[in-house]
Write an enzyme that holds these catalytic residues in place. Structure first.
Site, PDB file in Angstrom:
ATOM      1  N   HIS A  96       0.857  -1.197   0.000  1.00  0.00           N
ATOM      2  CA  HIS A  96       0.000   0.000   0.000  1.00  0.00           C
ATOM      3  C   HIS A  96       0.886   1.238   0.000  1.00  0.00           C
ATOM      4  CE1 HIS A  96      -2.756   3.106   1.435  1.00  0.00           C
ATOM      5  NE2 HIS A  96      -3.703   2.367   0.886  1.00  0.00           N
ATOM      6  N   GLU A 144      -3.052   3.043  -7.672  1.00  0.00           N
ATOM      7  CA  GLU A 144      -3.600   4.250  -7.044  1.00  0.00           C
ATOM      8  C   GLU A 144      -2.550   5.351  -7.054  1.00  0.00           C
ATOM      9  OE1 GLU A 144      -6.674   3.230  -3.554  1.00  0.00           O
ATOM     10  OE2 GLU A 144      -4.592   2.981  -2.958  1.00  0.00           O
TER      11      GLU A 144
END
Lengths: 234, 234, 234, 234
Positions: A96, A144
């Site tokens: 992440h 992302e």
């Protein structure tokens, strides 16, 4: 494990509003919304909450928020694939933007997840990174733009072509990888558009966790996710 | 929280033999041994096992194997003090030789533990490091020569003066800090000697977790710990 | 090596305006100002500029901006004490807020600097950290609140008592450690006040490197540093 | 910059025998051997030695042993592309097995090298990693099994198919990337075989730096490299 897009990923991060009992409550809401709308939900609680959350959901898949590239042994304080599995998780989130890893550790973590029969879901900051990571054979990917995470500016609105480019970068390498695109998802139409433009799923964190009415928000997001998906199969 | 030395710390590390249900079994044994012998036991399960283990023990204190220096918020994959607390832990281990931290993160993690009413127990590699860390006001410290961890060579046997020097380094800065010395503890006499030479506690990992008869091993260790302690109060 | 306070530290960071030839130019200015004002100057160029800068200065001491805790050997890409020494540096900066290290690596880097006859100058974020690091026996320390670095808000103005508390934290552990306090030094009176309140030196980076007239700025800073020092010996 | 395979890469690591003046001596030998044999030589000195070495060689290309993913600015202790360039390097080594990087930092470092007109040469531990990194568009790659580095067991001998698989993994993604394979190169025939099996170059560190007669060793390696290359063009 058979995955059924569209998928909506709910990341609890380290918010107090999604810690412990409150993570369980949120997971239960997602479980109900998943059943009612037919949208697959993933929830990513904190490591210490995986066991509690896993016991309380039927439809939602629970993902660990991190995995270390270790094998069983003398590794105090690291996250072991087998321990995550036994705690009830179906998969793991890797790399992440808030917890990025070395390339070599991403490769090893994907392998360790596979060893323990956990789904691996790896984040990437750019389409180029997404292409690189797709070579490492994860089950799912989440491209992302890190600069948009938590800002309320959805990637699908803020960066023209991000969604189709990121999806293409992954699918060109391996069309079997499921691609979820998030970052800044705030309005139901963000979710709808993200799916419409090619993503197999989308998701959110801050906006949903801080929402006044989480259930209503999740229902709206799920419906928008379904609408986006339906528009593609026409 | 009032701590009663002598203390025996049992670190599950990332061993499969101390993961999930097997961590719970081990904790229950330690719980019983603690009750029977009057020795305080701490157990350090993996992050994902804290909630399960905490529910099953009465006497043993559960410690998280790591704490990140974060406040609640957008920190995917990090370990939040409040989450560890709600999962049932009494304290946190910080800076284990297998998971060392930046100086600044040790300081912040100790503060975050205090915020969440968790005991902080910080490892140090040498007496000099122990002195430095003692300035950061942890509740407990574990000086351990990292090169001996898991080797079967107890610090108390392998490095003359390690125990008294490490204990003195800490107590000179702050006599209220409880000092536990481990590394390579294999035989009951290692535990006994370590306490005799000034430590408030000792502990083990590999040797106990891999033991054929864990209960017998823990009982012998607890008794030796008590003998060491008794010899000091004479 | 005998150090003569007051000291002014000039950190080139990774500014283009202080890279390569421009680092040499800046060092020559500092060299001249040092000779003219009697203030000791340290300059911290980038690693790749140490050799060039060292050859061109007589009075200024050159410090490396980082040191790794390694011994000679197979450590590609790390910074070796002996290499820094041979390149002409007099010392090394360790644990700058922009390049923080593990506690254990700070300890080892200080030892490696000593092995190679380099001065060790270690940064600390808070008085508590300064106290901890002072135990590790560096030659000099730089306590700096990281949130003020590069902001134009000098610690001496922005945080009442930072300077005396940080100086006391270090000197209580070891009065022989030279304490330099910087962060946000913008005006000559920041330098003067910092020394007046007990620091043995001060320094700057951004404000000086970006100054229209670097020589004038350095002269003013040196004079202010000297005034601060003079006021203490009265 | 036009590169002419075959290439031989000489990594100084952090060996004292290849630090400072001794790095310059070694570079001069390589320079001569390159001129005499027609084999392209790269040398990778320590960061602090780049400026000295660059001035003394005509044929050899100098590479930095590491690059940080930073832009010019407030980054004390990090390695800036523009500074490496100004010091005289032709390129940078990125992600060596002894100094591995985050995936995102590899991507950014390759971009920063390109910005500063430096060649980027990125290491990979396995063919799968090599494929992933090839997507990030470096100029050169060095796949090396890390467990063989410095052992005297050349990859070409120890792991059947490593060389052809690693070369294919890269060239399938981008045939313009030059692929160098090393790890454990000890005998001239290791170099010859590595090139024969498809690599555009090979290299060494420990064995050459510790050799009694470095010049003789380098000449033999260069000739073997040329033989391997010649056998392919037949």
């Amino acid at each position: 494990m058979k995955l059924n897009p569209p998928i909506f990923v709910l990341n609890c991060k380290a918010y107090l509003e999604a810690t412990g009992k409150k993570a369980v409550e949120l997971a239960k809401i997602a479980d109900e919304v998943s059943k009612d709308t037919g949208v697959s939900f993933f929830i990513i609680p904190q490591l210490t909450d995986i066991a509690l959350v896993s016991k309380e959901v039927d439809n939602v898949l629970v993902f660990a928020p991190h995995l270390d590239p270790i094998k069983p042994g003398a590794h105090t304080g690291y996250v072991l694939a087998e321990a995550v599995k036994e705690a009830g998780a179906a998969g793991v989130l890797i790399n992440h933007a808030e917890r990025t890893l070395k390339l070599s550790d991403i490769r090893t973590a994907v392998e360790r997840a596979r060893d323990a029969e956990l789904l691996s879901m790896v984040c990437a900051n750019t389409p180029l990174e997404a292409k690189a990571i797709a070579s490492l054979k994860p089950d799912l990917m989440i491209p992302e733009p890190p600069e948009l995470i938590g800002t309320g500016k959805a990637a699908v609105r803020a960066i023209k072509d991000f969604v189709p480019e990121a999806v293409k970068a992954v699918k060109d390498v391996d069309p079997s990888i499921i691609v979820i695109v998030g970052a800044g998802i705030t309005y139901p139409r963000d979710a709808e558009q993200t799916i419409k433009m090619g993503a197999d799923g989308t998701g959110g964190a801050t906006f949903i966790i801080k929402a006044k009415d989480r259930k209503k928000t999740l229902i709206e997001m799920a419906k928008a996710t379904r609408r986006g998906w339906a528009s593609r199969s026409q």
